[in-house]
Design an enzyme around this catalytic site. Sequence first.
Site, mmCIF file in Angstrom:
data_model
loop_
_atom_site.group_PDB
_atom_site.id
_atom_site.type_symbol
_atom_site.label_atom_id
_atom_site.label_comp_id
_atom_site.label_asym_id
_atom_site.label_seq_id
_atom_site.Cartn_x
_atom_site.Cartn_y
_atom_site.Cartn_z
ATOM 1 N N ASP A 191 18.071 13.075 49.471
ATOM 2 C CA ASP A 191 17.682 13.519 49.534
ATOM 3 C C ASP A 191 16.137 13.323 50.679
ATOM 4 O O ASP A 191 15.802 11.914 51.477
ATOM 5 C CB ASP A 191 16.489 13.432 48.197
ATOM 6 C CG ASP A 191 15.325 14.698 48.425
ATOM 7 O OD1 ASP A 191 15.092 15.755 47.828
ATOM 8 O OD2 ASP A 191 13.891 13.396 48.852
ATOM 9 N N CYS A 209 1.730 3.058 10.011
ATOM 10 C CA CYS A 209 1.103 3.272 10.351
ATOM 11 C C CYS A 209 2.014 2.549 11.984
ATOM 12 O O CYS A 209 3.269 2.237 12.245
ATOM 13 C CB CYS A 209 0.544 2.386 10.644
ATOM 14 S SG CYS A 209 -1.118 2.013 8.639
ATOM 15 N N CYS A 225 -5.275 6.054 11.458
ATOM 16 C CA CYS A 225 -3.713 6.110 12.852
ATOM 17 C C CYS A 225 -2.784 7.241 13.129
ATOM 18 O O CYS A 225 -2.212 6.962 14.082
ATOM 19 C CB CYS A 225 -3.647 4.913 12.629
ATOM 20 S SG CYS A 225 -1.454 4.179 12.288
ATOM 21 N N ARG A 246 3.862 6.435 2.833
ATOM 22 C CA ARG A 246 3.584 8.035 3.643
ATOM 23 C C ARG A 246 2.426 7.298 4.875
ATOM 24 O O ARG A 246 2.040 6.509 4.921
ATOM 25 C CB ARG A 246 2.056 8.412 2.549
ATOM 26 C CG ARG A 246 1.308 7.542 2.074
ATOM 27 C CD ARG A 246 0.285 8.175 1.074
ATOM 28 N NE ARG A 246 -0.957 7.658 0.877
ATOM 29 C CZ ARG A 246 -2.261 6.748 1.080
ATOM 30 N NH1 ARG A 246 -2.094 7.663 2.779
ATOM 31 N NH2 ARG A 246 -2.608 5.896 1.048
ATOM 32 N N THR A 248 0.629 -1.255 0.031
ATOM 33 C CA THR A 248 -0.131 -0.150 -0.046
ATOM 34 C C THR A 248 0.850 0.797 -0.189
ATOM 35 O O THR A 248 0.465 2.383 -0.604
ATOM 36 C CB THR A 248 -1.268 0.177 1.459
ATOM 37 O OG1 THR A 248 -0.231 0.265 2.256
ATOM 38 C CG2 THR A 248 -1.754 -1.039 1.366
#
Length: 505
Positions: free
Chosen positions: A442, A34, A68, A63, A30
């Site tokens: 501390d 994601c 999502c 791209r 594709t």
Amino acid sequence: MHEDFERCYRAVQSKDARFDGWFVTAVLTTGIYCRPSCPVRPPLARNMRFYPTAAAAQAAGFRACKRCRPDASPGSPEWNVRGDAVARCMRLIADGTVDREGVTGLAARVGYTTRQLERILQAELGANPLALARAQRAQTARVLIETTELPFGDVAFAAGFASIRQFNDTVRAVCDLTPTELRRRAETRFTRDEPTAPGVISLRLPVRIPFAFEGLFGHLAASAAPGLEEVRDGWLRRSLRLPHGHGVVSLQPQPDHVRCRLVLDDFRDLAAAIARCRRLLDLDADPEAVVDALGADQDLAAVVAKAPGQRIPRTVDEAELAIRVVLGQQVSIKAARTHVGRLVKAYGRPIRDDNGGLTHVFPDVAELSEIDPSHLAMPAARRRTVSALVHALTDGRLVLDPGCDWTAAREQLLALPGIGPWSAEVIAMRGLGDPDAFPASDLGVRLAAEQLGLPSEQTALIRYSARWRPWRAYATQHLWTTLDHAVNDWPLSHQAHDLTVQETL
């Protein structure tokens, strides 16, 4: 992690949101990348590739997924955990160093030549510094397009693009949508915050859950210095000194995000302001990893289970935090606030705050280089420490910034008169973000350890704490949450108790 195919593949199959930001998944068929938690059906393993950053996936020709939105996920916690050159570069890029100083300036900050740095980043991240900075601009632009009503010209300028054309081309290349289409799609997914005054930028800062914000916001609120910080109407507010001007930020925690309102002198500072707010609130931490590690210790398990997802109360400026730590040595939180407020009023630049009571920004080290000792109502030894710290920061003997080396910074701090292990560890923890910093001397840490039946003597506690590595800074925050103290209250319900922090020199 992206090189471990089986582990990444299992994360994608389980749609595990804990790994969002750790890596991205690219699909060969594709041309889309994601988040690991993307709700779409996972592709066949042979069609998947894993990349460490969105920039690397973009450089490989993929791209961003429109569903999502992987380029808008919280930043990778890897860059906050690691102290090597690559992680230091990523922290500096997130702070806008490439946009302000170029690749040459970035390389100088980490002690490499430009060519060496480009080779290192390309080898580990699959992208060069310019591509990483471009992805950072694209991410900022997408957040502003989707969550604000700013005109696109202002979005482009604020995100650091040189022109509207460059902005449009980048958004289309990264998102496969025009800015107009991106905003139209977002209107169906996002509920806008209530209208804000003109000039106020309102957005949401994403957070990994669980998010135990009470101790984080309580600590920052309890130590708020007059004129510099305040709590007003349920918002934590403070002034910002930024590369091109000043700003005022208002922050309000929600279960899964932080509402953020910004007023800036110059839109070019928007990306830097967002990065510093995320750093202040430690929003790119990996809470699940901390919970898994510290929750396995039977002595801390109940404390961790009570409030998982602790964050470290950090800072928007490392030098400011270091100076404030020294001003707060061996005094109460109330007295420390007073010291900081006096310093800010005397040397900080005045600002306008139409919506509150902020009056100044914290002065930079150049403005403090000729400090008048009369403005420091404290023992002479501590005045000398403040002066030595300021001069070391001014002349470069001490380097404190998002990309500094944590070990070298500790050594430089300890070489200064009046700075001991407590100060160095608190600065490493809250200023530099070292997840393994541990201020064992501390007083609050020792009191909490004693209450839990742990060793409270410093040497014994350091030895015992080895089981918490590399998350001792988060163990410290969990220990602080057990105390009956205003640093654990949000909204702030009363004045900070008169607890004195003890420095061991």
